[in-house]
Write a protein that holds these residues in place. Sequence first.
Motif, PDB file in Angstrom:
ATOM      1  N   GLU A  87       0.690  -1.583   0.233  1.00 53.44           N
ATOM      2  CA  GLU A  87      -0.119   0.063   0.259  1.00 53.44           C
ATOM      3  C   GLU A  87       0.887   0.984   0.187  1.00 53.44           C
ATOM      4  O   GLU A  87       0.387   2.568  -0.244  1.00 53.44           O
ATOM      5  CB  GLU A  87      -0.703  -0.269   0.587  1.00 53.44           C
ATOM      6  N   HIS A  90       1.965   1.519  -3.602  1.00 51.80           N
ATOM      7  CA  HIS A  90       0.905   1.905  -4.626  1.00 51.80           C
ATOM      8  C   HIS A  90       1.019   3.951  -4.578  1.00 51.80           C
ATOM      9  O   HIS A  90       0.655   4.502  -5.846  1.00 51.80           O
ATOM     10  CB  HIS A  90      -0.768   1.482  -3.809  1.00 51.80           C
ATOM     11  N   SER A 138       1.835   1.440 -10.206  1.00 49.15           N
ATOM     12  CA  SER A 138       0.241   1.638  -9.443  1.00 49.15           C
ATOM     13  C   SER A 138      -1.010   0.568  -9.849  1.00 49.15           C
ATOM     14  O   SER A 138      -1.871  -0.093  -9.174  1.00 49.15           O
ATOM     15  CB  SER A 138      -0.363   3.190  -9.375  1.00 49.15           C
ATOM     16  N   ALA A 139      -0.542   0.100 -11.280  1.00 51.32           N
ATOM     17  CA  ALA A 139      -1.723  -0.469 -11.274  1.00 51.32           C
ATOM     18  C   ALA A 139      -1.468  -2.075 -10.693  1.00 51.32           C
ATOM     19  O   ALA A 139      -2.105  -2.697 -10.614  1.00 51.32           O
ATOM     20  CB  ALA A 139      -1.747  -0.928 -13.078  1.00 51.32           C
ATOM     21  N   ARG A 142      -2.701  -1.912  -7.297  1.00 47.28           N
ATOM     22  CA  ARG A 142      -4.102  -2.454  -7.577  1.00 47.28           C
ATOM     23  C   ARG A 142      -4.778  -3.477  -7.386  1.00 47.28           C
ATOM     24  O   ARG A 142      -5.265  -4.449  -7.202  1.00 47.28           O
ATOM     25  CB  ARG A 142      -4.469  -1.168  -7.877  1.00 47.28           C
ATOM     26  N   GLU A 145      -3.793  -6.068  -4.657  1.00 51.08           N
ATOM     27  CA  GLU A 145      -4.873  -5.711  -4.124  1.00 51.08           C
ATOM     28  C   GLU A 145      -6.008  -6.719  -4.026  1.00 51.08           C
ATOM     29  O   GLU A 145      -7.176  -7.103  -3.260  1.00 51.08           O
ATOM     30  CB  GLU A 145      -4.880  -4.372  -3.559  1.00 51.08           C
ATOM     31  N   SER A 146      -6.812  -6.252  -5.473  1.00 50.64           N
ATOM     32  CA  SER A 146      -7.919  -7.174  -5.464  1.00 50.64           C
ATOM     33  C   SER A 146      -7.772  -8.369  -6.265  1.00 50.64           C
ATOM     34  O   SER A 146      -9.050  -8.996  -6.774  1.00 50.64           O
ATOM     35  CB  SER A 146      -8.671  -5.604  -6.625  1.00 50.64           C
TER      36      SER A 146
END
Length: 162
Positions: A87, A90, A138-139, A142, A145-146
């Motif tokens: 995090e 990110h 960043s992608a 993300r 994380e998902s």
Amino acid sequence: MTTSPRPSMETHPDIVDMRLRHELAERTTSTPQGQAIETMALLTGLYLAASPWITGFNNLSTLAITNLVTGIAYAVLMSGGFGRAYERTHSMAWACCALGLWAIIAPWVVAGDVSTTKTIVNNIITGALALLLALAASAAARAAESSPSGGGMATSYPLGRA
């Protein structure tokens, strides 16, 4: 009077959460995509830092210093040196987007007349590449994380424990 057994440190919710975050960071940075982004970003930052001397505009001291500082900051932030908790990586990727944008506009906004063809072409190409790599990092953060295997960053704790 009955006392409940004290949970061990290994099962403490904060320790479990930290382990999950560390595993997520390891999974993301150990993928070929993550390693490629990290390597290209490190090289981009180092090039930006050295570009005044490589391209030959080191006599324009304000832009040379700006590129040196911006390039080193970008390389350090994007190389994962401070971002083992994803995090934070990110967030650092978004900071690196700003550094990429700064590299693009720097020839026009730093003190002195430094907007020559060499400086503009160098900084636009390098800044755009830095921006794209930061967006890719960043992608990737993300997506990790998902992803179903990542399980998200939130953990559920038993009732009565916070």
